[in-house]
Design a protein around this motif. Structure first.
Motif, mmCIF file in Angstrom:
data_model
loop_
_atom_site.group_PDB
_atom_site.id
_atom_site.type_symbol
_atom_site.label_atom_id
_atom_site.label_comp_id
_atom_site.label_asym_id
_atom_site.label_seq_id
_atom_site.Cartn_x
_atom_site.Cartn_y
_atom_site.Cartn_z
ATOM 1 N N VAL A 49 100.524 46.063 -43.159
ATOM 2 C CA VAL A 49 100.611 44.769 -42.503
ATOM 3 C C VAL A 49 99.417 43.938 -42.958
ATOM 4 N N LYS A 51 96.559 40.893 -42.995
ATOM 5 C CA LYS A 51 95.745 40.239 -41.977
ATOM 6 C C LYS A 51 96.383 38.946 -41.511
ATOM 7 N N ASP A 53 99.484 38.500 -41.032
ATOM 8 C CA ASP A 53 100.531 38.851 -40.062
ATOM 9 C C ASP A 53 99.936 39.364 -38.748
ATOM 10 N N ASP A 54 98.838 40.116 -38.840
ATOM 11 C CA ASP A 54 98.166 40.621 -37.643
ATOM 12 C C ASP A 54 96.777 41.101 -38.042
ATOM 13 N N ASP A 55 95.784 40.776 -37.237
ATOM 14 C CA ASP A 55 94.412 41.150 -37.590
ATOM 15 C C ASP A 55 93.973 42.482 -36.981
ATOM 16 N N THR A 81 95.799 50.995 -36.365
ATOM 17 C CA THR A 81 95.008 49.769 -36.283
ATOM 18 C C THR A 81 94.033 49.687 -37.444
ATOM 19 N N TYR A 85 89.033 46.766 -35.652
ATOM 20 C CA TYR A 85 89.618 46.785 -34.310
ATOM 21 C C TYR A 85 89.251 48.088 -33.601
ATOM 22 N N ASP A 102 97.633 45.673 -25.518
ATOM 23 C CA ASP A 102 97.391 44.777 -26.651
ATOM 24 C C ASP A 102 98.226 45.201 -27.865
ATOM 25 N N ARG A 106 101.324 43.243 -29.827
ATOM 26 C CA ARG A 106 101.241 42.946 -31.266
ATOM 27 C C ARG A 106 102.446 43.518 -32.016
ATOM 28 N N LYS A 109 105.446 41.385 -31.482
ATOM 29 C CA LYS A 109 105.472 40.152 -32.285
ATOM 30 C C LYS A 109 105.888 40.446 -33.723
ATOM 31 N N LEU A 110 105.437 41.574 -34.249
ATOM 32 C CA LEU A 110 105.801 41.948 -35.620
ATOM 33 C C LEU A 110 107.254 42.396 -35.732
#
Length: 133
Positions: A49, A51, A53-55, A81, A85, A102, A106, A109-110
């Motif tokens: 994935v 950054k 798209d998701d950090d 992760t 993170y 959290d 996430r 959302k993905l």
């Protein structure tokens, strides 16, 4: 540990200077009936994935597909992760419930099509790999 007490000189300095990456691994388990949902939405067994798209999330694996998953058994999704993170959350002693909430948000959302998992396991992975030296 105690085994390091006997080390001396450069070897001891090298060993005590090792820094490790830390991250979380989340596994979500679904009933066998979810296999059709996964098949309809993804064509990969694992992917990184970006950054953008998701950090926090860096890796997703349709783990049951990686293992040849057409046996009619449970379906699983593994999430890793990022190191920043993981280090941040572990150093801050974030409650497991907060990290789990959290990460589930996430992942949602993905992969918004995911059904509710039957069960899940969150593991802090304090020593995932050597960062330094």
């Amino acid at each position: 540990g105690a085994w390091l007490d006997g080390a001396s000189g450069v070897g001891r300095a090298d060993l005590t200077g090792v820094q490790y990456s830390s991250r979380y691994a989340l596994t979500l388990f679904y009933p066998a009936s979810a296999a059709a949902v996964f098949a309809a939405h993804i064509d990969w067994a694992a992917r990184y994935v970006s950054k953008a798209d998701d950090d926090a999330i860096v890796y997703l694996a349709h783990d049951s597909a990686k293992r040849g998953g057409d046996d009619g058994g449970a379906v699983s999704l593994v999430v890793h992760t990022s190191v920043p993170y993981g280090i941040r959350a572990l150093k801050a002693a974030e409650p497991e419930e907060s990290v789990l909430a959290d990460l589930r948000a996430r992942v949602g959302k993905l992969l918004p099509w995911l059904p509710e998992p039957e069960s899940l396991v969150l593991r802090p992975w304090r020593v995932s790999q050597v960062r330094y030296p």
